[in-house]
Design an enzyme around this catalytic site. Structure first.
Site, PDB file in Angstrom:
ATOM      1  N   GLU A  45       0.855  -1.284   0.004  1.00 33.63           N
ATOM      2  CA  GLU A  45       0.035   0.004  -0.126  1.00 33.63           C
ATOM      3  C   GLU A  45       0.810   1.200  -0.056  1.00 33.63           C
ATOM      4  OE1 GLU A  45      -3.301   0.601  -0.411  1.00 33.63           O
ATOM      5  OE2 GLU A  45      -3.714  -1.668  -0.755  1.00 33.63           O
ATOM      6  N   TYR A 130      -6.937   6.174   4.674  1.00 31.84           N
ATOM      7  CA  TYR A 130      -7.147   5.225   3.402  1.00 31.84           C
ATOM      8  C   TYR A 130      -6.236   4.013   3.561  1.00 31.84           C
ATOM      9  CZ  TYR A 130      -6.756   3.258  -1.302  1.00 31.84           C
ATOM     10  OH  TYR A 130      -6.534   2.246  -2.150  1.00 31.84           O
ATOM     11  N   ASP A 148     -11.032   5.104  -3.383  1.00 30.82           N
ATOM     12  CA  ASP A 148      -9.743   5.882  -4.021  1.00 30.82           C
ATOM     13  C   ASP A 148     -10.337   6.435  -5.530  1.00 30.82           C
ATOM     14  OD1 ASP A 148     -10.125   3.755  -5.998  1.00 30.82           O
ATOM     15  OD2 ASP A 148      -8.132   2.797  -5.875  1.00 30.82           O
ATOM     16  N   CYS A 196     -13.430   0.483 -16.090  1.00 30.68           N
ATOM     17  CA  CYS A 196     -14.283   1.941 -15.920  1.00 30.68           C
ATOM     18  C   CYS A 196     -12.917   2.834 -15.746  1.00 30.68           C
ATOM     19  CB  CYS A 196     -15.130   2.056 -14.608  1.00 30.68           C
ATOM     20  SG  CYS A 196     -16.320   3.599 -14.743  1.00 30.68           S
ATOM     21  N   CYS A 202     -16.185  -0.222 -21.657  1.00 28.38           N
ATOM     22  CA  CYS A 202     -17.372  -0.933 -21.138  1.00 28.38           C
ATOM     23  C   CYS A 202     -17.738  -2.160 -22.015  1.00 28.38           C
ATOM     24  CB  CYS A 202     -18.823  -0.180 -21.328  1.00 28.38           C
ATOM     25  SG  CYS A 202     -18.479   1.683 -20.658  1.00 28.38           S
ATOM     26  N   CYS A 207     -17.558  -4.823 -19.445  1.00 26.02           N
ATOM     27  CA  CYS A 207     -18.111  -4.661 -17.859  1.00 26.02           C
ATOM     28  C   CYS A 207     -18.968  -5.155 -17.433  1.00 26.02           C
ATOM     29  CB  CYS A 207     -18.332  -3.111 -17.957  1.00 26.02           C
ATOM     30  SG  CYS A 207     -18.999  -2.493 -16.320  1.00 26.02           S
ATOM     31  N   CYS A 213     -25.533   0.209 -14.829  1.00 25.10           N
ATOM     32  CA  CYS A 213     -24.774   1.754 -14.982  1.00 25.10           C
ATOM     33  C   CYS A 213     -25.573   2.787 -15.315  1.00 25.10           C
ATOM     34  CB  CYS A 213     -23.607   1.258 -15.742  1.00 25.10           C
ATOM     35  SG  CYS A 213     -22.436   2.769 -15.629  1.00 25.10           S
TER      36      CYS A 213
END
Length: 305
Positions: A45, A130, A148, A196, A202, A207, A213
């Site tokens: 991270e 975070y 995020d 995305c 898509c 997707c 969506c």
């Protein structure tokens, strides 16, 4: 808490199941996704902050091979950790300093036991909300929804969530199935990173959320602005890294010997001369990475141990 805004036909339970099934059927194989070791996840991270994941993948393995536990990292010389960070172009060197300090805290203040909750994890040096939530999610399956830039983009497009941090937090946590932070956070970040994207893919991927969506239904694929990473080449970050690496190789170095080693066009009185170099050194000194000794006839710099 109200449910997030969404296209009228959306069934949230179906959307949740569709996304997790899509993720489990096939996703990018990063090594930190195959572990629940909190130290290994914390390293990934911290490294991943504004750094390309391909570069992180190589550095992550090398870092853990060299310092496989918090005990080993806490016992390491900080200059070696910072030098590794700079050599692998992992962003601001103070992240290496914070990671080293966090390892020391775990060993000395937590008796070698890794804190488990987001609140406890935030007690570690350099670990903000975070990162704390990500470690709690991926190591202990005990976090809230991660938000995020990728997740914001997904929420804005799929559910028409307004570009507001509080709204994103509320919608993300409402969407996440209870007790499934590990798989859910990985899945929704993967959706934002692979499908995305700024330019959506898509149909190319395809997707899993097309039928749910709002953007796909309306054709409006606008999204919150995503900050771009400044160019590394020629940046202050690049020269700060060169300073740390040079001092690690050569030891204490006078100002006018250090300058040419980090920049070929260094000229003491020029645009990129002593004043410019002193600015970089002041930043590194403020972060506790180097020491500056002013002598009557010279300035000597060295890594802080």
């Amino acid at each position: 808490m109200s449910e997030p805004e969404r296209a009228p036909s959306t069934d949230l339970d179906a959307a949740r199941e569709t996304l997790t099934d899509w993720y489990e059927e096939g996703h990018r194989e990063f090594p930190w996704r195959r572990t629940d070791d909190p130290y290994e996840i914390l390293v990934s991270e911290v490294m991943s902050q504004q750094t390309q994941l391909e570069r992180v993948e190589e550095a992550w393995g090398a870092f853990l091979e060299r310092w496989p536990t918090t005990e080993k990292l806490a016992a390491a010389d900080r200059s070696e950790v910072v030098g590794f960070w700079s050599d692998h172009r992992l962003g601001y060197n103070n992240r290496a300093k914070y990671l080293h300090e966090a390892a020391r805290q775990i060993e000395e203040e937590f008796d070698g036991e890794f804190p488990r909750t987001p609140d406890e994890l935030q007690e570690l040096q350099g670990v903000g909300p975070y990162t704390a939530n990500a470690v709690a999610s991926f190591a202990f399956n005990a976090g809230d929804a991660v938000v995020d830039t990728n997740v914001k983009r997904v929420l804005h497009r799929a559910f028409d969530v307004p570009d507001d941090d509080a709204a994103f937090e509320e919608a993300a946590n409402e969407l996440m199935p209870e007790g499934e932070s590990r798989i859910w956070n990985n899945a929704i970040m993967e959706l934002g990173g692979v499908v995305c994207r700024k330019t959506p893919r898509c149909d190319e991927e395809p997707c899993p959320w097309r039928e749910h969506c709002h953007a796909y239904e309306t054709g409006d694929f606008t999204a919150p602005d995503v900050p771009t990473q400044p160019s590394f080449e020629g940046s202050r970050r690049q020269f700060r890294g060169r300073i740390v690496r040079t001092l690690g190789e050569h030891g204490p170095t006078p100002l006018d010997e250090l300058g040419p080693r980090i920049r070929v066009d260094y000229a003491p009185a020029g645009e990129y001369g002593r004043e410019w170099l002193r600015g970089l050194l002041a930043d590194l000194s403020d972060e506790g990475l180097i020491e500056i000794e002013e002598h009557e006839d010279d300035t000597i710099t060295r890594l802080r141990h």
